[in-house]
Design a protein around this motif. Structure first.
Motif, PDB file in Angstrom:
ATOM      1  N   LYS A 285       0.846  -1.202   0.000  1.00 52.10           N
ATOM      2  CA  LYS A 285       0.000   0.000   0.000  1.00 52.10           C
ATOM      3  C   LYS A 285       0.880   1.251   0.000  1.00 52.10           C
ATOM      4  CE  LYS A 285      -3.838  -1.851   2.665  1.00 52.10           C
ATOM      5  NZ  LYS A 285      -4.547  -1.621   3.922  1.00 52.10           N
ATOM      6  N   SER A 288       2.094   1.815  -3.365  1.00 50.49           N
ATOM      7  CA  SER A 288       1.087   2.447  -4.229  1.00 50.49           C
ATOM      8  C   SER A 288       1.150   3.962  -4.085  1.00 50.49           C
ATOM      9  CB  SER A 288      -0.335   1.993  -3.872  1.00 50.49           C
ATOM     10  OG  SER A 288      -0.399   0.620  -3.765  1.00 50.49           O
ATOM     11  N   SER A 289       1.283   4.433  -2.849  1.00 51.39           N
ATOM     12  CA  SER A 289       1.356   5.889  -2.632  1.00 51.39           C
ATOM     13  C   SER A 289       2.610   6.465  -3.279  1.00 51.39           C
ATOM     14  CB  SER A 289       1.388   6.224  -1.143  1.00 51.39           C
ATOM     15  OG  SER A 289       0.368   5.563  -0.494  1.00 51.39           O
ATOM     16  N   SER A 296      -1.797  10.485 -10.648  1.00 53.15           N
ATOM     17  CA  SER A 296      -2.374   9.183 -10.955  1.00 53.15           C
ATOM     18  C   SER A 296      -2.288   8.916 -12.446  1.00 53.15           C
ATOM     19  CB  SER A 296      -3.836   9.136 -10.527  1.00 53.15           C
ATOM     20  OG  SER A 296      -3.932   9.396  -9.159  1.00 53.15           O
ATOM     21  N   ASN A 301      -5.420   4.649  -9.324  1.00 50.46           N
ATOM     22  CA  ASN A 301      -4.784   5.592  -8.395  1.00 50.46           C
ATOM     23  C   ASN A 301      -4.395   4.825  -7.128  1.00 50.46           C
ATOM     24  OD1 ASN A 301      -7.067   5.374  -6.696  1.00 50.46           O
ATOM     25  ND2 ASN A 301      -8.111   6.974  -7.859  1.00 50.46           N
ATOM     26  N   ALA A 302      -3.783   5.529  -6.193  1.00 52.03           N
ATOM     27  CA  ALA A 302      -3.265   4.857  -5.001  1.00 52.03           C
ATOM     28  C   ALA A 302      -4.380   4.168  -4.206  1.00 52.03           C
ATOM     29  CB  ALA A 302      -2.535   5.863  -4.125  1.00 52.03           C
ATOM     30  N   LYS A 303      -5.538   4.814  -4.162  1.00 54.60           N
ATOM     31  CA  LYS A 303      -6.650   4.250  -3.380  1.00 54.60           C
ATOM     32  C   LYS A 303      -7.140   2.925  -3.992  1.00 54.60           C
ATOM     33  CE  LYS A 303     -10.395   4.387  -0.619  1.00 54.60           C
ATOM     34  NZ  LYS A 303     -10.643   2.951  -0.624  1.00 54.60           N
ATOM     35  N   ILE A 304      -7.383   2.935  -5.299  1.00 53.19           N
ATOM     36  CA  ILE A 304      -7.888   1.711  -5.943  1.00 53.19           C
ATOM     37  C   ILE A 304      -6.854   0.592  -5.809  1.00 53.19           C
ATOM     38  CG2 ILE A 304      -8.726   0.673  -8.100  1.00 53.19           C
ATOM     39  CD1 ILE A 304      -9.548   3.389  -9.073  1.00 53.19           C
ATOM     40  N   SER A 306      -4.588   0.237  -3.496  1.00 47.62           N
ATOM     41  CA  SER A 306      -4.580  -0.235  -2.106  1.00 47.62           C
ATOM     42  C   SER A 306      -5.763  -1.166  -1.844  1.00 47.62           C
ATOM     43  CB  SER A 306      -4.654   0.941  -1.123  1.00 47.62           C
ATOM     44  OG  SER A 306      -3.496   1.706  -1.227  1.00 47.62           O
ATOM     45  N   ASP A 307      -6.922  -0.808  -2.395  1.00 48.63           N
ATOM     46  CA  ASP A 307      -8.089  -1.694  -2.245  1.00 48.63           C
ATOM     47  C   ASP A 307      -7.811  -3.049  -2.884  1.00 48.63           C
ATOM     48  OD1 ASP A 307      -9.404   0.330  -0.997  1.00 48.63           O
ATOM     49  OD2 ASP A 307     -10.686   0.872  -2.700  1.00 48.63           O
ATOM     50  N   GLU A 310      -5.735  -5.162  -0.620  1.00 44.98           N
ATOM     51  CA  GLU A 310      -6.554  -5.764   0.442  1.00 44.98           C
ATOM     52  C   GLU A 310      -7.343  -6.958  -0.105  1.00 44.98           C
ATOM     53  OE1 GLU A 310      -8.960  -2.969   2.563  1.00 44.98           O
ATOM     54  OE2 GLU A 310      -7.208  -1.879   3.339  1.00 44.98           O
TER      55      GLU A 310
END
Lengths: 376, 87
Positions: A285, A288-289, A296, A301-304, A306-307, A310
């Motif tokens: 994660k 990703s950042s 992005s 992007n970093a959020k997707i 990271s998801d 998980e």
């Protein structure tokens, strides 16, 4: 117990445990304790490919037209994958061959590690094709803090296991003090270290690679860097097979059917094993950042990402019988499936390399009834 | 033999149209069945077989528990009922 390259005893290898039994003598595959490893070897051999089969001339143009932050994403992932495959191209051999006791498993390690060397070669192929001076990329791998940080986590257990088994090989089981350092080389500790190393390798193959895969495929979804994606698709196909291998090894060990000690060890090390997954998920994660620090890319992007880490962590943990670590969720990158599949793309052979073309799959057993479906 | 009927939890029941695998059959019905490798080695397409029988058309490289099947490697042999896990 020193390692022998050819143990002359007349023992039956199918009665040995997977690890820490007698060392393998005859490389024979006519009878196997675990036929699954033989199947994995055959599958891996049928997957054989070479990076030079994939043309990357369009990728060079695509790369030059990319905005800088996307070049950063692309190159960073390549560097990280180069590191991972550098480790995997040698470590299964160095760490596991001295302690393995089954011929089919021994050969699986060698076949597995060999395929990782093909991956390493393909990174050179990619980098050489898109950049004028490849050294600029390779030299930064060992100086990039973000990569070095994760390299330590990837290699720690491998190195500890190799150190312990080296001491074991020279001095045998027991407590040994060497140059002022105490080594617990009890069989129990060796087995424990092996189990945790295998978990860490599983995490490497199962989670760490997939963040880079996602980025490569995201570029290709936009019809850029498609040659690269084709290579990564071949790599992903191999990695899925390696992953199946480590999952099998871990599940056989945890069942206790192979060696009852490992059943206890798997239970005893459960928290440590989960911590290995947690550490990897956290690092990926953070990665990703780092990838998206300057911006992005379309579709990712970093959020997707990271998801996705998980999601994939949960999937991998379930395969080993662990509870989900993160809240259950749908796959946030459903289009990844199409890229991770080995034979869904139908193309004309003269137009593209077909990853589903299997080498060595000829069946000579033709029977009259095989033609029953044909009508003239 | 009657055309196999496929019942899927949370989704509709339909008749098998003789697609090459059960996974293909589910996809034709637009049922979001999980998959990755489509080659019998990643295990992503594992579902529970509640009722009925399937026939394997491709070798799998995974050990399956009782009642588990890999949709990418089999086709229905009889009427079947399967359960796809929620996530």
């Amino acid at each position: 117990m020193s390692y022998s390259t050819f143990n002359p005893s007349a023992h039956d290898a199918t009665l040995e445990p997977m690890f820490f039994g007698r060392s393998v003598n005859v490389a024979r595959y006519d009878k196997q304790k675990y036929p699954i490893f033989e199947k994995l070897i055959e599958k891996q051999l049928s997957f054989f490919w070479r990076p030079e089969e994939v043309d990357l001339s369009t990728d060079r143009k695509d790369f030059m037209n990319m905005p800088e932050h996307e070049q950063h994403i692309f190159l960073s992932n390549l560097k990280y994958q180069t590191l991972l495959d550098s480790v995997q191209g040698r470590s299964p051999n160095v760490a596991f061959l001295p302690i393995v006791s089954l011929p089919e498993l021994e050969t699986w390690f060698e076949t597995w590690a060999f395929s990782e060397t093909i991956h390493s070669r393909s990174y050179t192929h990619i980098i050489r094709n898109i950049i004028t001076e490849p050294s600029e990329v390779f030299d930064q791998i060992v100086t990039n803090e973000e990569i070095v940080k994760r390299a330590a986590a990837v290699t720690r257990l491998y190195d500890e296991l190799i150190e312990l088994t080296s001491v074991f090989s020279v001095h045998g089981a027991g407590q040994h003090v060497i140059a002022g350092k105490t080594y617990d080389v009890s069989m129990r500790n060796l087995k424990k270290k092996l189990y945790l190393t295998m978990v860490s390798v599983n995490v490497l193959e199962a989670i760490r690679f997939y963040v880079s895969f996602a980025c490569s495929f995201a570029f290709a979804e936009r019809a850029i860097m498609e040659g690269n994606a084709k290579i990564i698709k071949l790599i992903a196909r191999d990695e899925a097979l390696h992953l199946t291998g480590t999952q099998h090894i871990l599940n056989i060990l945890a069942s206790g059917a192979d060696d009852p000690d490992f059943k206890e060890i798997a239970l005893e090390c459960k928290d440590e094993a989960i911590a290995i997954f947690a550490e990897a998920a956290q690092q990926e994660k953070e990665w990703s950042s780092y990838l998206f620090r300057d911006g992005s890319m379309i579709g990712l992007n970093a959020k997707i990402l990271s998801d996705y880490v998980e999601y994939i962590t949960n999937v991998r943990m379930r395969a080993l019988g662990f509870e989900d670590m993160f809240p259950a969720a749908q796959n946030p990158l459903p289009w990844m499936n199409a890229w991770l599949s080995s034979d869904n793309v139908q193309v004309a052979p003269q137009e593209s390399e077909i990853s589903s073309y299997l080498v060595g799959q000829i069946d000579n057993q033709v029977d009259d009834s095989d033609f029953d479906d044909f009508d003239l | 033999m009657a055309i196999p009927r496929i019942k899927v939890n949370h989704f509709h029941t339909f008749y098998y149209q003789y697609e090459s695998t059960l996974l293909d059959a589910l996809e034709v019905q637009e049922i979001p069945a999980p998959y990755n490798c489509r080659g019998g080695y990643c295990g992503c397409c594992k579902v529970r077989l509640i009722d009925g029988e399937v026939e394997y058309v491709r070798e799998t490289l995974l050990d399956m528990d009782e009642g588990e099947i890999l949709t990418c490697c089999c086709v229905p042999k009889t009427h079947i009922e399967i359960e796809i896990s929620e996530s």
